[in-house]
Design a protein around this motif. Structure first.
Motif, PDB file in Angstrom:
ATOM      1  N   GLU A  92       0.877  -1.172   0.000  1.00 30.25           N
ATOM      2  CA  GLU A  92       0.000   0.000   0.000  1.00 30.25           C
ATOM      3  C   GLU A  92       0.908   1.215   0.000  1.00 30.25           C
ATOM      4  O   GLU A  92       1.845   1.302   0.806  1.00 30.25           O
ATOM      5  N   ASP A  93       0.646   2.148  -0.925  1.00 31.50           N
ATOM      6  CA  ASP A  93       1.492   3.331  -1.009  1.00 31.50           C
ATOM      7  C   ASP A  93       0.973   4.435  -0.085  1.00 31.50           C
ATOM      8  O   ASP A  93      -0.031   4.264   0.608  1.00 31.50           O
ATOM      9  N   ASN A 148      17.981  -0.598  -7.778  1.00 32.48           N
ATOM     10  CA  ASN A 148      17.798  -0.518  -6.325  1.00 32.48           C
ATOM     11  C   ASN A 148      17.414   0.890  -5.875  1.00 32.48           C
ATOM     12  O   ASN A 148      17.710   1.300  -4.759  1.00 32.48           O
ATOM     13  N   ALA A 149      16.721   1.637  -6.762  1.00 29.18           N
ATOM     14  CA  ALA A 149      16.360   3.013  -6.442  1.00 29.18           C
ATOM     15  C   ALA A 149      14.914   3.350  -6.767  1.00 29.18           C
ATOM     16  O   ALA A 149      14.349   4.253  -6.162  1.00 29.18           O
ATOM     17  N   THR A 150      14.311   2.646  -7.730  1.00 33.00           N
ATOM     18  CA  THR A 150      12.953   2.955  -8.155  1.00 33.00           C
ATOM     19  C   THR A 150      12.123   1.676  -8.142  1.00 33.00           C
ATOM     20  O   THR A 150      12.485   0.703  -8.802  1.00 33.00           O
ATOM     21  N   ALA A 205      10.284   6.385  -5.860  1.00 39.00           N
ATOM     22  CA  ALA A 205      11.682   6.399  -5.455  1.00 39.00           C
ATOM     23  C   ALA A 205      11.776   6.411  -3.935  1.00 39.00           C
ATOM     24  O   ALA A 205      12.854   6.616  -3.382  1.00 39.00           O
ATOM     25  N   GLU A 206      10.643   6.179  -3.271  1.00 36.24           N
ATOM     26  CA  GLU A 206      10.595   6.164  -1.806  1.00 36.24           C
ATOM     27  C   GLU A 206      10.055   4.817  -1.324  1.00 36.24           C
ATOM     28  O   GLU A 206       8.928   4.717  -0.848  1.00 36.24           O
ATOM     29  N   PRO A 207      10.864   3.767  -1.440  1.00 31.65           N
ATOM     30  CA  PRO A 207      10.379   2.429  -1.079  1.00 31.65           C
ATOM     31  C   PRO A 207       9.992   2.298   0.390  1.00 31.65           C
ATOM     32  O   PRO A 207       9.156   1.462   0.726  1.00 31.65           O
ATOM     33  N   ASP A 208      10.563   3.122   1.246  1.00 32.53           N
ATOM     34  CA  ASP A 208      10.214   3.034   2.665  1.00 32.53           C
ATOM     35  C   ASP A 208       8.808   3.562   2.937  1.00 32.53           C
ATOM     36  O   ASP A 208       8.268   3.359   4.028  1.00 32.53           O
ATOM     37  N   SER A 209       8.200   4.225   1.948  1.00 31.69           N
ATOM     38  CA  SER A 209       6.823   4.699   2.106  1.00 31.69           C
ATOM     39  C   SER A 209       5.815   3.602   1.781  1.00 31.69           C
ATOM     40  O   SER A 209       4.618   3.771   1.996  1.00 31.69           O
ATOM     41  N   LEU A 210       6.299   2.473   1.250  1.00 34.38           N
ATOM     42  CA  LEU A 210       5.419   1.365   0.897  1.00 34.38           C
ATOM     43  C   LEU A 210       5.247   0.437   2.105  1.00 34.38           C
ATOM     44  O   LEU A 210       6.230   0.015   2.704  1.00 34.38           O
TER      45      LEU A 210
END
Length: 69
Positions: free
Chosen positions: A13-14, A28-30, A47-52
């Motif tokens: 979930e974004d 390893n960035a997008t 580009a913010e995988p920690d927000s997922l």
């Protein structure tokens, strides 16, 4: 303990509350996402995988399909 970073095949979930499946990770960035339901061509990137937030991992989904837990 920190949350696990999303991997290919995970349902996530974004930040906007949209559920999606991770279909790819570029350099390893997008993280490339597609809707969990609907047209697979309607994809988007982050580009913010920690927000997922991982809703269900690919491994647990495959385990359910094969009667494992």
């Amino acid at each position: 303990m920190s949350a696990r970073r999303a991997e290919v095949g995970d349902i996530v979930e974004d930040a906007e509350g949209r559920q999606a499946i991770v279909t790819g990770i570029r350099q390893n960035a997008t993280w490339v996402l597609r809707p969990r339901q609907g047209p697979a061509t309607a994809q988007w990137d982050t580009a913010e995988p920690d927000s997922l937030r991982v809703v269900k991992s690919r491994a647990s989904r495959l385990g359910e399909e094969h009667g494992l837990w």
